[in-house]
Motif scaffolding. Structure first.
Motif, PDB file in Angstrom:
ATOM      1  N   ASP A  21       0.821  -1.202   0.000  1.00  0.00           N
ATOM      2  CA  ASP A  21       0.000   0.000   0.000  1.00  0.00           C
ATOM      3  C   ASP A  21       0.856   1.253   0.000  1.00  0.00           C
ATOM      4  OD1 ASP A  21      -2.271  -1.482  -0.014  1.00  0.00           O
ATOM      5  OD2 ASP A  21      -2.618  -1.355   2.150  1.00  0.00           O
ATOM      6  N   LYS A  22       1.936   1.227   0.762  1.00  0.00           N
ATOM      7  CA  LYS A  22       2.805   2.382   0.881  1.00  0.00           C
ATOM      8  C   LYS A  22       3.501   2.684  -0.437  1.00  0.00           C
ATOM      9  CE  LYS A  22       6.419   4.272   3.871  1.00  0.00           C
ATOM     10  NZ  LYS A  22       7.306   4.007   5.004  1.00  0.00           N
ATOM     11  N   LEU A  23       3.820   1.632  -1.199  1.00  0.00           N
ATOM     12  CA  LEU A  23       4.532   1.804  -2.454  1.00  0.00           C
ATOM     13  C   LEU A  23       3.592   2.035  -3.631  1.00  0.00           C
ATOM     14  CD1 LEU A  23       7.230  -0.990  -2.038  1.00  0.00           C
ATOM     15  CD2 LEU A  23       7.558   1.464  -1.760  1.00  0.00           C
ATOM     16  N   ALA A  24       2.288   1.930  -3.412  1.00  0.00           N
ATOM     17  CA  ALA A  24       1.334   2.081  -4.516  1.00  0.00           C
ATOM     18  C   ALA A  24       1.372   3.511  -5.048  1.00  0.00           C
ATOM     19  CB  ALA A  24      -0.067   1.732  -4.034  1.00  0.00           C
ATOM     20  N   THR A  25       1.176   3.659  -6.365  1.00  0.00           N
ATOM     21  CA  THR A  25       1.169   4.968  -6.982  1.00  0.00           C
ATOM     22  C   THR A  25      -0.052   5.750  -6.524  1.00  0.00           C
ATOM     23  OG1 THR A  25       2.271   4.070  -8.926  1.00  0.00           O
ATOM     24  CG2 THR A  25       1.174   6.186  -9.187  1.00  0.00           C
ATOM     25  N   PRO A  26       0.133   6.989  -6.061  1.00  0.00           N
ATOM     26  CA  PRO A  26      -1.026   7.784  -5.631  1.00  0.00           C
ATOM     27  C   PRO A  26      -1.990   8.013  -6.787  1.00  0.00           C
ATOM     28  CG  PRO A  26       1.058   8.797  -4.949  1.00  0.00           C
ATOM     29  CD  PRO A  26       1.402   7.699  -5.885  1.00  0.00           C
ATOM     30  N   LEU A  27      -3.289   8.005  -6.492  1.00  0.00           N
ATOM     31  CA  LEU A  27      -4.320   8.213  -7.506  1.00  0.00           C
ATOM     32  C   LEU A  27      -5.310   9.220  -6.949  1.00  0.00           C
ATOM     33  CD1 LEU A  27      -5.352   7.246 -10.295  1.00  0.00           C
ATOM     34  CD2 LEU A  27      -6.685   5.531  -9.102  1.00  0.00           C
ATOM     35  N   GLN A  28      -5.453  10.359  -7.630  1.00  0.00           N
ATOM     36  CA  GLN A  28      -6.262  11.456  -7.111  1.00  0.00           C
ATOM     37  C   GLN A  28      -7.312  11.874  -8.135  1.00  0.00           C
ATOM     38  OE1 GLN A  28      -4.034  14.677  -5.324  1.00  0.00           O
ATOM     39  NE2 GLN A  28      -5.564  16.195  -5.903  1.00  0.00           N
ATOM     40  N   ARG A  29      -8.537  12.115  -7.687  1.00  0.00           N
ATOM     41  CA  ARG A  29      -9.624  12.577  -8.554  1.00  0.00           C
ATOM     42  C   ARG A  29      -9.345  14.014  -8.990  1.00  0.00           C
ATOM     43  NH1 ARG A  29     -15.434  11.879  -9.029  1.00  0.00           N
ATOM     44  NH2 ARG A  29     -15.999  13.040 -10.920  1.00  0.00           N
ATOM     45  N   ALA A  30      -9.344  14.254 -10.282  1.00  0.00           N
ATOM     46  CA  ALA A  30      -9.154  15.605 -10.800  1.00  0.00           C
ATOM     47  C   ALA A  30     -10.463  16.379 -10.827  1.00  0.00           C
ATOM     48  CB  ALA A  30      -8.548  15.549 -12.207  1.00  0.00           C
ATOM     49  N   GLY A  31     -11.576  15.670 -11.090  1.00  0.00           N
ATOM     50  CA  GLY A  31     -12.862  16.344 -11.167  1.00  0.00           C
ATOM     51  C   GLY A  31     -12.863  17.409 -12.255  1.00  0.00           C
ATOM     52  N   THR A  32     -13.452  18.564 -11.942  1.00  0.00           N
ATOM     53  CA  THR A  32     -13.525  19.657 -12.911  1.00  0.00           C
ATOM     54  C   THR A  32     -12.444  20.713 -12.675  1.00  0.00           C
ATOM     55  OG1 THR A  32     -15.128  20.824 -11.515  1.00  0.00           O
ATOM     56  CG2 THR A  32     -16.017  19.337 -13.196  1.00  0.00           C
ATOM     57  N   ALA A  33     -11.455  20.414 -11.841  1.00  0.00           N
ATOM     58  CA  ALA A  33     -10.444  21.405 -11.457  1.00  0.00           C
ATOM     59  C   ALA A  33      -9.609  21.900 -12.636  1.00  0.00           C
ATOM     60  CB  ALA A  33      -9.529  20.820 -10.378  1.00  0.00           C
ATOM     61  N   PHE A  34      -9.486  21.086 -13.685  1.00  0.00           N
ATOM     62  CA  PHE A  34      -8.599  21.434 -14.800  1.00  0.00           C
ATOM     63  C   PHE A  34      -9.376  21.633 -16.109  1.00  0.00           C
ATOM     64  CE2 PHE A  34      -6.308  18.833 -11.710  1.00  0.00           C
ATOM     65  CZ  PHE A  34      -5.271  19.699 -11.369  1.00  0.00           C
ATOM     66  N   ASN A  35     -10.652  22.009 -15.995  1.00  0.00           N
ATOM     67  CA  ASN A  35     -11.496  22.146 -17.180  1.00  0.00           C
ATOM     68  C   ASN A  35     -11.144  23.341 -18.061  1.00  0.00           C
ATOM     69  OD1 ASN A  35     -12.833  19.842 -16.469  1.00  0.00           O
ATOM     70  ND2 ASN A  35     -14.867  20.748 -16.419  1.00  0.00           N
ATOM     71  N   SER A  36     -10.259  24.218 -17.598  1.00  0.00           N
ATOM     72  CA  SER A  36      -9.808  25.324 -18.440  1.00  0.00           C
ATOM     73  C   SER A  36      -8.733  24.887 -19.441  1.00  0.00           C
ATOM     74  CB  SER A  36      -9.262  26.464 -17.565  1.00  0.00           C
ATOM     75  OG  SER A  36      -8.150  26.014 -16.793  1.00  0.00           O
ATOM     76  N   ARG A  37      -8.273  23.652 -19.334  1.00  0.00           N
ATOM     77  CA  ARG A  37      -7.247  23.166 -20.267  1.00  0.00           C
ATOM     78  C   ARG A  37      -7.786  23.187 -21.705  1.00  0.00           C
ATOM     79  NH1 ARG A  37      -4.126  17.262 -20.115  1.00  0.00           N
ATOM     80  NH2 ARG A  37      -2.818  17.635 -21.952  1.00  0.00           N
ATOM     81  N   GLU A  38      -6.980  23.688 -22.624  1.00  0.00           N
ATOM     82  CA  GLU A  38      -7.377  23.723 -24.022  1.00  0.00           C
ATOM     83  C   GLU A  38      -7.205  22.349 -24.658  1.00  0.00           C
ATOM     84  OE1 GLU A  38      -5.384  26.742 -26.207  1.00  0.00           O
ATOM     85  OE2 GLU A  38      -6.120  28.385 -24.941  1.00  0.00           O
ATOM     86  N   HIS A  39      -8.125  22.008 -25.561  1.00  0.00           N
ATOM     87  CA  HIS A  39      -7.994  20.753 -26.297  1.00  0.00           C
ATOM     88  C   HIS A  39      -8.105  21.029 -27.791  1.00  0.00           C
ATOM     89  CE1 HIS A  39     -12.361  21.248 -25.757  1.00  0.00           C
ATOM     90  NE2 HIS A  39     -12.506  20.549 -26.882  1.00  0.00           N
ATOM     91  N   ARG A  40      -7.527  20.151 -28.581  1.00  0.00           N
ATOM     92  CA  ARG A  40      -7.468  20.346 -30.029  1.00  0.00           C
ATOM     93  C   ARG A  40      -8.746  19.927 -30.724  1.00  0.00           C
ATOM     94  NH1 ARG A  40      -3.042  16.891 -32.124  1.00  0.00           N
ATOM     95  NH2 ARG A  40      -4.609  15.334 -32.652  1.00  0.00           N
ATOM     96  N   SER A  41      -9.335  18.822 -30.287  1.00  0.00           N
ATOM     97  CA  SER A  41     -10.518  18.288 -30.959  1.00  0.00           C
ATOM     98  C   SER A  41     -11.241  17.334 -30.026  1.00  0.00           C
ATOM     99  CB  SER A  41     -10.111  17.561 -32.251  1.00  0.00           C
ATOM    100  OG  SER A  41      -9.262  16.459 -31.959  1.00  0.00           O
ATOM    101  N   MET A  42     -12.410  16.845 -30.495  1.00  0.00           N
ATOM    102  CA  MET A  42     -13.181  15.842 -29.775  1.00  0.00           C
ATOM    103  C   MET A  42     -13.171  14.543 -30.568  1.00  0.00           C
ATOM    104  SD  MET A  42     -14.372  17.272 -26.989  1.00  0.00           S
ATOM    105  CE  MET A  42     -15.643  16.119 -26.497  1.00  0.00           C
ATOM    106  N   LEU A  43     -13.051  13.434 -29.864  1.00  0.00           N
ATOM    107  CA  LEU A  43     -13.160  12.112 -30.467  1.00  0.00           C
ATOM    108  C   LEU A  43     -14.544  11.556 -30.155  1.00  0.00           C
ATOM    109  CD1 LEU A  43      -9.722  10.519 -29.451  1.00  0.00           C
ATOM    110  CD2 LEU A  43     -10.261  11.845 -31.503  1.00  0.00           C
TER     111      LEU A  43
END
Length: 211
Positions: A21-43
């Protein structure tokens, strides 16, 4: 002596579990915190079902891309209402080390359990296709989306542990020179005593890699 051996063995197993458990890679919910990120297109694909509405997007952080995924799937209900695929969770990483991971999932259904994550051996997710059961009619049991496949930039194809009703449609376009970086889901609201289909369709954001 036997009881002492059992106790020592139990402590060893517990210790190993704690280390794991201690060595497991941390996994965190991003939610809508980064929704200002620009994207090129939609798939997107053309075989999604018609029930419900498109919900909110969720984006990986800047310079993070989807490297794996997990599905929320309800198993066969044997006479009760089946819903099959209820959610898709993208796992986002900034580099090949995958030393810190975020996840995004948009709106998900209420039924089933999340599967163990699947990852590209190297690279990022770049295209997808979904398995969809067509509308069953007024008295049929609609499940809509049942499963999903992703293609990795390193070429392997990953298929989720979904259900097998319906057929796969065509692949989406490929997100070249970058990768999948966000998700939006089309969900039918909870129908209470009526027929639930939950996840009907999904589309993904495609982002460029920083130069």
């Amino acid at each position: 002596m036997t009881s002492l051996f059992v106790a020592v063995a139990a402590l060893a197993v517990l210790s190993a579990g704690l280390c794991e458990d201690k060595l497991a890679t941390p996994l965190q919910r991003a939610g809508t915190a980064f929704n200002s990120r620009e994207h090129r297109s939609m798939l997107f694909v053309n075989n999604g079902e018609k029930f419900g509405n498109w919900t909110w997007p969720e984006m990986c952080p800047e310079n993070f891309f989807a490297v794996g995924f997990s599905l929320r799937v309800e198993s066969k209900q044997y006479g009760s209402d089946d819903t099959a695929l209820n959610g898709v969770r993208l796992i986002c990483s900034q580099d090949e080390e995958r030393s810190f991971l975020y996840y995004v999932e948009s709106h998900t259904g209420y039924f089933g359990e999340w599967s163990h994550p699947q990852y590209c051996p190297t690279g990022v997710l770049t295209a997808f296709q979904i398995r969809v059961e067509p509308h069953r009619g007024l008295f049929g049991d609609d499940t809509a989306a049942n499963n999903i496949k992703f293609r990795c930039s390193s070429n392997p194809t990953l298929e989720g542990p979904g259900m097998d009703w319906g057929e796969y449609g065509y692949w989406s376009e490929d997100c070249t020179d970058g990768g999948i970086c966000g998700i939006e889901t089309k969900m039918e609201d909870y129908q209470y005593a009526l027929d639930d289909s939950t996840l009907n369709d999904v589309r993904f954001h495609c982002c460029n890699k920083s130069q």
